[in-house]
Design an enzyme around this catalytic site. Structure first.
Site, PDB file in Angstrom:
ATOM      1  N   SER A 181       8.820  67.977  78.528  1.00 46.36           N
ATOM      2  CA  SER A 181       8.389  69.282  78.033  1.00 46.36           C
ATOM      3  C   SER A 181       7.229  69.218  77.051  1.00 46.36           C
ATOM      4  CB  SER A 181       9.568  70.024  77.388  1.00 46.36           C
ATOM      5  OG  SER A 181      10.186  69.230  76.408  1.00 46.36           O
ATOM      6  N   HIS A 190       7.620  70.014  71.131  1.00 43.25           N
ATOM      7  CA  HIS A 190       6.845  71.038  71.841  1.00 43.25           C
ATOM      8  C   HIS A 190       5.585  71.405  71.066  1.00 43.25           C
ATOM      9  CE1 HIS A 190      10.422  72.689  74.408  1.00 43.25           C
ATOM     10  NE2 HIS A 190      10.228  71.396  74.555  1.00 43.25           N
TER      11      HIS A 190
END
Length: 236
Positions: A163, A217
């Site tokens: 991610s 992230h």
């Protein structure tokens, strides 16, 4: 830790140089020299799937020591995990959305800038996301000690998944695809709002200390933003 990060940086450069040797020379904006079509995107997806399948048959300790970002791994000199963690996933519902996003946005990025660019962006997002995660864990560990918290040592928590690397690709793609909405005399940059929503969502995850690593992230998002700024200035 600083010496360790410098060692990681050298290792990443070696990886990129090896990738260059495999991919070969290219023009930055060429989309016709790619053979086979979307080869880098498919290669990254296959690598993610291969590591996922490996995690189902390999020893858990081996996977944790070689495919997760963990302060213990970093302190033990397993710097490769700063990159390899971006190919490891917990279960099918973890890997599926990352694969879908990687195929959708990675393919478009590769067609626009070429395979080498995509590979560098993925690796940079993975590395920076790992650094961001580790720094956040160090901060949490120090904070819990200062407060004499009875909680378990959160510095021992591991992070893994594509991610952070995918976020770098997604953020850059969003910023490179301007969408303006006109409301009378006002023009709203929808792409900028969308990018901001990604960042806001990850900040909220940081506050909640969510199982989803907002810090990783944010590291990936930072790579996408910086790359977009460099592209605008013609540095890439």
């Amino acid at each position: 830790m600083l010496n360790g990060l410098m060692g990681c940086n050298k290792w990443v450069k070696q990886v990129v140089n090896k990738i260059k040797g495999v991919v070969g020379p290219r023009q930055l904006h060429s989309t016709r020299r790619l053979t086979p079509e979307n080869g880098a995107t498919k290669g990254l997806i296959l690598a993610n799937v291969a590591v996922y399948l490996l995690s189902k048959v390999a020893d858990t300790k081996f996977i944790r020591q070689n495919f997760t970002v963990l302060l213990d791994n970093f302190n033990s000199g397993r710097y490769h995990t700063m990159i390899t963690s971006a190919f490891s996933h917990k279960d099918f519902l973890h890997i599926l959305p990352n694969i879908i996003a990687l195929y959708s946005y990675g393919k478009r990025m590769e067609q626009r800038f070429g395979p080498e660019f995509l590979l560098k962006l993925y690796l940079a997002g993975a590395f920076t996301g790992s650094v961001s995660f580790l720094l956040h864990r160090v901060f949490l560990a120090l904070s819990s000690k200062d407060k004499q918290s009875c909680e378990s040592d959160r510095s021992k928590l591991a992070a893994y998944g594509a991610s952070d690397a995918v976020m770098a690709i997604l953020m850059l793609d969003t910023l490179l695809t301007p969408v303006n909405i006109s409301l009378g005399k006002f023009t709203i940059p929808a792409h900028a709002l969308l990018a901001g929503s990604y960042i806001w969502d990850d900040i909220q995850k940081l506050k909640e200390d969510n199982k989803i690593s907002g810090s990783a992230h944010l590291g990936g998002a930072a790579v996408g933003i910086i790359t977009w700024a460099w592209l605008r200035k013609g540095r890439l």
